[in-house]
Design a protein around this motif. Structure first.
Motif, PDB file in Angstrom:
ATOM      1  N   HIS A  42     -13.502  79.965  20.523  1.00 39.67           N
ATOM      2  CA  HIS A  42     -12.357  79.781  19.651  1.00 39.67           C
ATOM      3  C   HIS A  42     -12.352  80.861  18.568  1.00 39.67           C
ATOM      4  N   PRO A  43     -11.177  81.245  18.072  1.00 41.19           N
ATOM      5  CA  PRO A  43     -11.141  82.202  16.957  1.00 41.19           C
ATOM      6  C   PRO A  43     -11.707  81.568  15.697  1.00 41.19           C
ATOM      7  N   LEU A  44     -12.334  82.383  14.856  1.00 40.37           N
ATOM      8  CA  LEU A  44     -12.876  81.912  13.585  1.00 40.37           C
ATOM      9  C   LEU A  44     -11.764  81.973  12.545  1.00 40.37           C
ATOM     10  N   LEU A  45     -11.335  80.825  12.058  1.00 39.21           N
ATOM     11  CA  LEU A  45     -10.237  80.750  11.095  1.00 39.21           C
ATOM     12  C   LEU A  45     -10.691  81.014   9.667  1.00 39.21           C
ATOM     13  N   GLY A  46     -11.982  81.027   9.432  1.00 40.08           N
ATOM     14  CA  GLY A  46     -12.472  81.307   8.081  1.00 40.08           C
ATOM     15  C   GLY A  46     -13.847  80.727   7.861  1.00 40.08           C
ATOM     16  N   GLU A  47     -14.546  81.283   6.863  1.00 30.46           N
ATOM     17  CA  GLU A  47     -15.854  80.780   6.446  1.00 30.46           C
ATOM     18  C   GLU A  47     -15.786  80.473   4.964  1.00 30.46           C
ATOM     19  N   HIS A  48     -16.232  79.286   4.577  1.00 31.74           N
ATOM     20  CA  HIS A  48     -16.092  78.836   3.195  1.00 31.74           C
ATOM     21  C   HIS A  48     -17.422  78.289   2.687  1.00 31.74           C
ATOM     22  N   ARG A  49     -17.695  78.555   1.407  1.00 35.02           N
ATOM     23  CA  ARG A  49     -18.912  78.049   0.763  1.00 35.02           C
ATOM     24  C   ARG A  49     -18.550  76.782   0.001  1.00 35.02           C
ATOM     25  N   VAL A  50     -19.200  75.669   0.329  1.00 36.86           N
ATOM     26  CA  VAL A  50     -18.870  74.385  -0.282  1.00 36.86           C
ATOM     27  C   VAL A  50     -20.145  73.720  -0.800  1.00 36.86           C
ATOM     28  N   PRO A  51     -20.010  72.855  -1.814  1.00 35.84           N
ATOM     29  CA  PRO A  51     -21.197  72.195  -2.380  1.00 35.84           C
ATOM     30  C   PRO A  51     -21.748  71.121  -1.451  1.00 35.84           C
ATOM     31  N   ALA A  52     -23.044  70.902  -1.545  1.00 32.79           N
ATOM     32  CA  ALA A  52     -23.681  69.809  -0.811  1.00 32.79           C
ATOM     33  C   ALA A  52     -23.352  68.483  -1.479  1.00 32.79           C
ATOM     34  N   LEU A 109     -10.395  70.244   5.245  1.00 30.64           N
ATOM     35  CA  LEU A 109     -10.196  71.505   5.955  1.00 30.64           C
ATOM     36  C   LEU A 109      -8.780  72.019   5.757  1.00 30.64           C
ATOM     37  N   PRO A 110      -8.586  73.361   5.767  1.00 27.38           N
ATOM     38  CA  PRO A 110      -7.236  73.919   5.664  1.00 27.38           C
ATOM     39  C   PRO A 110      -6.337  73.402   6.791  1.00 27.38           C
ATOM     40  N   GLU A 111      -5.036  73.245   6.512  1.00 29.14           N
ATOM     41  CA  GLU A 111      -4.112  72.691   7.498  1.00 29.14           C
ATOM     42  C   GLU A 111      -4.005  73.556   8.746  1.00 29.14           C
ATOM     43  N   ARG A 112      -4.287  74.855   8.615  1.00 32.20           N
ATOM     44  CA  ARG A 112      -4.158  75.726   9.783  1.00 32.20           C
ATOM     45  C   ARG A 112      -5.175  75.379  10.876  1.00 32.20           C
ATOM     46  N   GLY A 149      -5.252  64.530  13.464  1.00 30.40           N
ATOM     47  CA  GLY A 149      -4.393  65.478  12.755  1.00 30.40           C
ATOM     48  C   GLY A 149      -4.813  65.640  11.318  1.00 30.40           C
ATOM     49  N   PRO A 150      -4.253  66.668  10.634  1.00 32.04           N
ATOM     50  CA  PRO A 150      -4.604  66.896   9.229  1.00 32.04           C
ATOM     51  C   PRO A 150      -4.076  65.763   8.352  1.00 32.04           C
ATOM     52  N   PRO A 151      -4.714  65.509   7.190  1.00 30.69           N
ATOM     53  CA  PRO A 151      -5.909  66.215   6.691  1.00 30.69           C
ATOM     54  C   PRO A 151      -7.184  65.777   7.408  1.00 30.69           C
ATOM     55  N   VAL A 152      -8.080  66.756   7.611  1.00 29.60           N
ATOM     56  CA  VAL A 152      -9.364  66.502   8.254  1.00 29.60           C
ATOM     57  C   VAL A 152     -10.446  66.531   7.177  1.00 29.60           C
ATOM     58  N   TYR A 153     -11.211  65.444   7.064  1.00 29.10           N
ATOM     59  CA  TYR A 153     -12.265  65.347   6.064  1.00 29.10           C
ATOM     60  C   TYR A 153     -13.623  65.586   6.717  1.00 29.10           C
ATOM     61  N   VAL A 154     -14.422  66.428   6.056  1.00 34.40           N
ATOM     62  CA  VAL A 154     -15.775  66.738   6.524  1.00 34.40           C
ATOM     63  C   VAL A 154     -16.751  66.424   5.394  1.00 34.40           C
ATOM     64  N   GLU A 155     -17.792  65.679   5.702  1.00 34.87           N
ATOM     65  CA  GLU A 155     -18.835  65.403   4.717  1.00 34.87           C
ATOM     66  C   GLU A 155     -19.896  66.492   4.802  1.00 34.87           C
ATOM     67  N   ALA A 156     -20.063  67.235   3.692  1.00 39.51           N
ATOM     68  CA  ALA A 156     -21.112  68.263   3.617  1.00 39.51           C
ATOM     69  C   ALA A 156     -22.381  67.570   3.130  1.00 39.51           C
ATOM     70  N   THR A 157     -23.196  67.132   4.059  1.00 33.02           N
ATOM     71  CA  THR A 157     -24.293  66.232   3.716  1.00 33.02           C
ATOM     72  C   THR A 157     -25.483  66.927   3.071  1.00 33.02           C
ATOM     73  N   ARG A 158     -25.828  68.128   3.540  1.00 33.58           N
ATOM     74  CA  ARG A 158     -26.979  68.832   2.956  1.00 33.58           C
ATOM     75  C   ARG A 158     -26.838  70.330   3.210  1.00 33.58           C
ATOM     76  N   ALA A 159     -27.727  71.125   2.589  1.00 31.51           N
ATOM     77  CA  ALA A 159     -27.635  72.575   2.672  1.00 31.51           C
ATOM     78  C   ALA A 159     -27.806  73.053   4.117  1.00 31.51           C
ATOM     79  N   GLY A 160     -27.055  74.088   4.454  1.00 35.85           N
ATOM     80  CA  GLY A 160     -27.102  74.651   5.795  1.00 35.85           C
ATOM     81  C   GLY A 160     -25.755  75.264   6.145  1.00 35.85           C
ATOM     82  N   GLY A 172      -8.884  76.528  16.194  1.00 37.87           N
ATOM     83  CA  GLY A 172      -9.979  77.474  16.000  1.00 37.87           C
ATOM     84  C   GLY A 172     -11.144  76.833  15.273  1.00 37.87           C
ATOM     85  N   ASP A 173     -12.076  77.677  14.857  1.00 37.22           N
ATOM     86  CA  ASP A 173     -13.303  77.220  14.206  1.00 37.22           C
ATOM     87  C   ASP A 173     -13.239  77.465  12.695  1.00 37.22           C
ATOM     88  N   ILE A 174     -13.816  76.542  11.949  1.00 34.17           N
ATOM     89  CA  ILE A 174     -13.993  76.686  10.504  1.00 34.17           C
ATOM     90  C   ILE A 174     -15.497  76.641  10.227  1.00 34.17           C
TER      91      ILE A 174
END
Length: 219
Positions: free
Chosen positions: A46-56, A62-65, A86-97, A106-108
């Motif tokens: 899949h195409p990479l739609l972006g890379e983002h730095r988020v807090p643990a 996720l962006p609507e795209r 469908g959007p909005p898509v929620y992701v839990e950033a559980t720990r560093a990585g 695509g991929d986020i």
């Protein structure tokens, strides 16, 4: 020996092959481009739609795209996706990585790290309507993409002589609906006939920051 006579200005052709019309050439090129564009999908990439730095320790929107129908593709120890098509898509950033969420468009990629420094920026003396802004940095001084953090992971508290609210739209409310932010930018103002000194506090995940403010009696 016979010789073929050509009219003046006639184009020469080699081997008896007639030149291909420009429209045919363009159509062939367009078909090739379409096939090349499909190759990553046919190969399962899949195409990479972006890379983002988020807090643990926060919930990320996720962006609507991204489209929707997302699942964790890499780094399952750092991410957990809430089910939904469908959007909005929620992701839990559980720990560093670092993890990759695969969606229908695509991929986020999400780089998860703890907040090393959280700051509330704004004036120390509040006499009218002012803006407060949150800044979060990693241990290496890299800023987080706080605009992706869900509003449910950001909490404010403040003294009773202040009001702290999201930015307002005024008479343009119909046009800016949904664009008031997630709580990383707020407005603060003293309540009528109230004054004092105290702390405005913001919490994002496990991080906490405060700003000492004064609302003067005479203003």
């Amino acid at each position: 020996m016979s010789r073929t006579h050509r009219l003046p200005g006639a184009a020469r052709s080699s081997g008896g092959r007639r030149p291909r019309p420009a429209a045919v050439v363009r159509g062939s090129m367009a078909r090739r481009a379409g096939v090349l564009a499909l190759l990553p999908w046919l190969a399962g990439c899949h195409p990479l739609l972006g890379e983002h730095r988020v807090p643990a320790g926060v919930s990320v929107v996720l962006p609507e795209r991204s489209g929707g129908a997302c699942r964790v593709h890499e780094g399952g120890g750092a991410l957990r996706v809430e089910p939904g098509d469908g959007p909005p898509v929620y992701v839990e950033a559980t720990r560093a990585g670092r993890g990759v969420v695969r969606c229908e468009n695509g991929d986020i990629a999400l780089v998860v790290a703890p907040i090393a420094r959280l700051t509330v920026k704004g004036p120390g003396v509040i006499e009218g309507d002012v803006e407060l802004e949150v800044e979060a940095l990693t241990a290496r001084g890299e800023p987080f993409d706080l605009d992706l953090v869900s509003a449910r992971s950001i909490a404010w508290s403040h003294p009773d002589f202040l009001a702290v609210k999201p930015p307002r739209c005024g008479h343009m409310a119909a046009l800016c609906s949904g664009s008031l932010g997630n709580g990383t930018r707020m407005r603060a103002y003293p309540l009528h006939e109230r004054w004092g000194e105290g702390d405005v506090v913001v919490r994002i995940g496990g991080a906490r920051a405060s700003l000492r403010v004064v609302a003067p009696r005479e203003r």
